[in-house]
Every structure is written in structure tokens, then in C-alpha cells.
Motif scaffolding. Structure first.
Motif, PDB file in Angstrom:
ATOM      1  N   ARG A   1       0.977  -1.268   0.068  1.00 21.10           N
ATOM      2  CA  ARG A   1      -0.093   0.020   0.198  1.00 21.10           C
ATOM      3  C   ARG A   1       0.844   1.063  -0.035  1.00 21.10           C
ATOM      4  N   ALA A   2       0.771   1.672  -1.158  1.00 19.54           N
ATOM      5  CA  ALA A   2       2.104   3.105  -1.343  1.00 19.54           C
ATOM      6  C   ALA A   2       1.540   4.216  -0.304  1.00 19.54           C
TER       7      ALA A   2
ATOM      8  N   VAL B   1      -7.770  -0.520  -3.628  1.00 17.65           N
ATOM      9  CA  VAL B   1      -8.829  -0.289  -2.735  1.00 17.65           C
ATOM     10  C   VAL B   1      -8.522   0.383  -1.239  1.00 17.65           C
ATOM     11  N   ASP B   2      -7.773  -0.364  -0.717  1.00 15.06           N
ATOM     12  CA  ASP B   2      -7.302  -0.093   0.527  1.00 15.06           C
ATOM     13  C   ASP B   2      -6.699   1.458   0.535  1.00 15.06           C
ATOM     14  N   GLN B   3      -5.683   1.592  -0.251  1.00 16.87           N
ATOM     15  CA  GLN B   3      -4.995   2.939  -0.570  1.00 16.87           C
ATOM     16  C   GLN B   3      -6.201   4.000  -0.776  1.00 16.87           C
ATOM     17  N   LEU B   4      -7.069   3.818  -1.753  1.00 15.58           N
ATOM     18  CA  LEU B   4      -8.078   4.559  -2.003  1.00 15.58           C
ATOM     19  C   LEU B   4      -8.896   5.168  -0.880  1.00 15.58           C
TER      20      LEU B   4
ATOM     21  N   PRO C   1       1.733   5.575   2.588  1.00 15.38           N
ATOM     22  CA  PRO C   1       1.090   5.595   3.763  1.00 15.38           C
ATOM     23  C   PRO C   1       1.164   7.081   4.595  1.00 15.38           C
ATOM     24  N   GLY C   2       0.150   7.535   5.005  1.00  9.80           N
ATOM     25  CA  GLY C   2       0.115   8.792   5.766  1.00  9.80           C
ATOM     26  C   GLY C   2       0.175  10.309   4.860  1.00  9.80           C
ATOM     27  N   ASP C   3       0.479   9.746   3.718  1.00  6.54           N
ATOM     28  CA  ASP C   3       0.708  11.063   2.661  1.00  6.54           C
ATOM     29  C   ASP C   3      -0.762  11.091   1.967  1.00  6.54           C
ATOM     30  N   ALA C   4      -1.093  12.309   1.518  1.00  5.90           N
ATOM     31  CA  ALA C   4      -2.437  12.418   0.881  1.00  5.90           C
ATOM     32  C   ALA C   4      -2.395  12.001  -0.598  1.00  5.90           C
ATOM     33  N   ASP C   5      -1.132  12.025  -1.233  1.00  2.00           N
ATOM     34  CA  ASP C   5      -1.094  11.652  -2.637  1.00  2.00           C
ATOM     35  C   ASP C   5      -1.356  10.043  -2.761  1.00  2.00           C
ATOM     36  N   PHE C   6      -1.192   9.377  -4.168  1.00  2.00           N
ATOM     37  CA  PHE C   6      -1.376   8.332  -4.333  1.00  2.00           C
ATOM     38  C   PHE C   6      -0.369   7.749  -5.456  1.00  2.00           C
ATOM     39  N   SER C   7      -0.112   6.603  -5.258  1.00  6.55           N
ATOM     40  CA  SER C   7       1.139   6.049  -6.149  1.00  6.55           C
ATOM     41  C   SER C   7       0.635   4.396  -6.423  1.00  6.55           C
ATOM     42  N   PHE C   8       0.536   4.125  -7.807  1.00  7.52           N
ATOM     43  CA  PHE C   8       0.293   2.509  -8.211  1.00  7.52           C
ATOM     44  C   PHE C   8       1.121   1.933  -8.896  1.00  7.52           C
ATOM     45  N   ALA C   9       2.272   2.775  -9.482  1.00  8.55           N
ATOM     46  CA  ALA C   9       3.379   2.309 -10.216  1.00  8.55           C
ATOM     47  C   ALA C   9       4.110   1.140  -9.513  1.00  8.55           C
TER      48      ALA C   9
END
Ligand code: KG4
Ligand code: ZN
Length: 329
Positions: A200-201, A241-244, A203-211
Motif C-alpha cells: 500500500r503505497a 481499494v485500501d489505498q483509495l 501511507p500517511g501521505d495525501a497523494d497516491f501511487s500505483f506504479a
């Protein structure tokens, strides 16, 4: 009463709809080009533009017929003018301007992302503000606080792939075809989401990463080719889904938003819908999940947004073009 025709051609759907006062859908026609692009494993911009040129006239005609009206009964014509594929956007924008000129109607250019936000209002015009919204599509992944119509604050965005793009790329790797989201969604129902613990990329950050997640799936299938495909699909989907969900809840916490809402094609994902509903009830919130037909690209969301925009800003000048990189704020 104001009747607006909304045209959407930003990617691979040619869509048109007639909507009354930003909330009542009189007609909505969506012609998907999925079959055209499937053999390439993704959307080919030049193929999309040409298909839009062929489809736009019949799709608009059908939207008017379904609504039981003629061009002169409209009060405005709107088109998505960005973000999206340049050539594809131009087809919808040119069509809308042509119709507006021919019928002496105002033209309204609409931001695709703002339209995904407004899809919620088509279903529930009484949503309480501020609204915490997760927009997840093939091109975008962002959390947005909607303070009011026209007032948006982007909280987090993806630093690499969009969530839908990750679904499409992983599906291609697993040999599930295009578009990948619905294929993974279906297969994952037969799999165990805890079979493989994918990362899960951020964590604790507002941004997302999927690469990184996509690479982890590729590495796993090479290292352990015997893992059931359904388990890989379910475990990958769970990581997305967890990250989102974590970041949508954090956005709502920060904004004091009483409702969690979803928009964009990936919002049709059954696991995401279930987990957002769970998170809402666990944090004493309500949830707004638009029907899948309003999640994926459609003309109704364009017409609905145009109604708000027309009231706030008036018509868009006819010499305004399309902007493939248009931002939400
Ligand atoms: O909003 P949309 O129709 O077009 C863009 O603006 O990108 O979203 C399309 C994306 C594709 O990546 C597709 O794979 C994904 O939405 N998608 C899904 C599902 N249905 C569509 N992803 C996961 N689960 C689904 N059920
Ligand atoms: Zn979209």
C-alpha cells in the motif's frame, strides 16, 4: 426550466444527453468504443478521434429523439473541453459549437473532472457540503473537497499511474483483456483478497501511487506462477481499494465532511463501493455511490455541470478551444 444538451468525447466514449436544470435526465446515450480499442489493449488516440467523428452526429440525434425534443427546444449546448485526448475533445467541442451557432444557443465548455463531481447531483440534489469526493478513472486519481458548486480543493493526486490505468495494465499483464477494471472486478469475486500482501503505497501521505503495486504484481506472477489468477486479482484490487479508501477518509476528516462520495469509472468497482460504504458507517458518515452508468463517462454529467456553470459564469466564448491538460482548480 432550462434544457441543456451535454456532449462528452474526451476519451473513448461518444456520449450525449439532455438534462433539465442540472438534475433531471431526459435522455442519455453512450456509445462505447471499447471493442475498437480492445485489440490494441488500450485507447489509441487517433482511432478514438476518428470514431468520434463518425459517431457524434447519430449519438446527438438519438439523445434528442430519446428526449422527445428538437434542437430549437434546447436552452444551451455544452461539451467537455478538457482534460482528455486533444483530437477527441476537439470533435465534441466543434460539434457543440456548430449546433450552438446553428440554433443560436449559448455554448458552454465543461471541465471533465468537474463533471465527474457533478454526477452526484444528478442522483441526489440534496447532498450536504462540504463533500469529500474521490475521483478515480483511467486518467485521474484525486481526492477533492467540494466546498460548493465551483469551489473545489484538490487534496491528493496520483504521482504516477491513475488507479484505472493500474487496473488496465495489471489486467493486460494477467491476460484478462481491455478494459481491465471490470475484468479484474469480476475475477476478484472468486479470489482471496488476503492471498498475497501487495504494498500500500505512500501511507500517511495525501497523494497516491500505483506504479510500484503494478510492478509488485508482475514480479509476484513471475516468482510464483502457480498462484491462482483470481487470488492475484483479488489481492491487487484489495491493495488499490485500501489505498483509495484510507485517503478518502483522511480527506473527509480534514475537511469535516459528513458524506463520502465517489466519481469516475473506477467508482463502478464493487469492492471499492463496499469498502467506502463500510468506512462511512465506521466513521459515522453517509455515503454517496453514483450508479455505475453515471460513474463512467457520460453526457449527462456534462449537461448537469453546464447548468451550474451557465448560471455562475454565463456562456463560453466560441473562440475558446479545448485544453487536454485542463486542471480542476
Ligand atoms: O471515467 P472513465 O469512464 O474514463 C476516464 O475518464 O478515464 O474510466 C475508465 C476507467 C478504465 O480504466 C476502467 O478499467 C475503469 O475505469 N473501470 C473499472 C471498473 N469499471 C471501469 N475499474 C475497476 N473496477 C470496475 N468495475
Ligand atoms: Zn472520466
Amino acid at each position: 426550466m432550462t434544457l441543456i444538451l451535454g456532449i462528452e468525447t474526451s476519451c473513448d466514449e461518444t456520449a450525449a444527453a439532455v438534462v433539465e436544470d442540472g438534475r433531471t435526465v431526459w435522455s442519455s446515450v453512450v456509445s462505447s468504443q471499447v471493442d475498437l480499442h480492445a485489440r490494441f489493449g488500450g485507447v489509441v488516440p487517433e482511432v478514438a478521434s476518428r470514431a468520434h467523428v463518425e459517431l457524434i452526429t447519430p449519438v446527438v440525434a438519438e439523445a434528442l429523439v430519446e428526449a422527445g425534443i428538437e434542437l430549437r427546444d434546447l436552452d444551451a449546448v455544452a461539451a467537455c473541453h478538457g482534460p482528455g485526448l486533444a483530437g477527441a475533445l476537439l470533435v465534441g467541442v466543434a460539434a457543440a459549437k456548430g449546433l450552438a451557432l446553428a440554433a443560436d444557443l449559448p455554448y458552454v465548455g465543461v471541465n471533465h473532472l468537474e463533471a465527474h463531481l457533478h454526477a452526484a447531483w444528478l442522483e441526489d440534489p440534496d447532498l450536504p457540503l462540504p463533500l469529500a469526493v474521490l475521483i478515480v478513472s483511467g486518467g485521474h486519481t484525486m481526492t477533492v473537497v467540494m466546498e460548493d458548486h465551483g469551489r473545489y480543493r484538490v487534496v491528493g493526486q496520483t504521482v504516477d499511474d491513475a488507479a484505472g490505468e493500474a487496473f488496465d495494465k495489471v489486467a493486460r499483464h494477467l491476460g484478462l483483456g481491455y478494459p481491465g477494471g471490470p475484468a479484474i472486478d469480476r475475477l476478484a469475486r472468486e479470489g482471496d483478497p488476503t492471498a498475497v500482501r501487495f504494498p500500500r503505497a505512500m501511507p500517511g501521505d495525501a497523494d497516491f501511487s500505483f506504479a510500484g503495486l503494478k510492478t509488485a504484481v508482475v514480479n509476484h506472477t513471475r516468482r510464483e506462477p502457480d498462484t491462482a489468477l483470481a487470488d492475484v486479482a483479488a489481492s491487487f484490487q484489495e491493495a488499490v481499494v485500501d489505498q483509495l479508501v484510507v485517503k478518502l477518509v483522511a480527506t473527509a476528516d480534514e475537511a469535516g465532511a459528513p458524506v463520502l462520495a465517489l466519481g469516475g469509472g473506477v467508482a463502478a468497482n464493487s469492492r471499492l463501493r463496499a469498502k467506502v460504504a463500510e468506512a462511512a458507517s465506521a466513521t459515522g458518515r453517509s455515503v454517496f455511490l453514483p450508479p455505475p452508468s453515471l460513474c463512467t463517462d457520460n453526457g449527462a454529467m456534462i449537461a448537469a455541470t453546464a447548468w451550474w456553470r451557465l448560471r455562475a459564469d454565463g456562456p463560453t466564448p466560441l473562440d475558446a478551444g479545448a485544453d487536454p491538460n485542463l486542471k480542476l482548480t
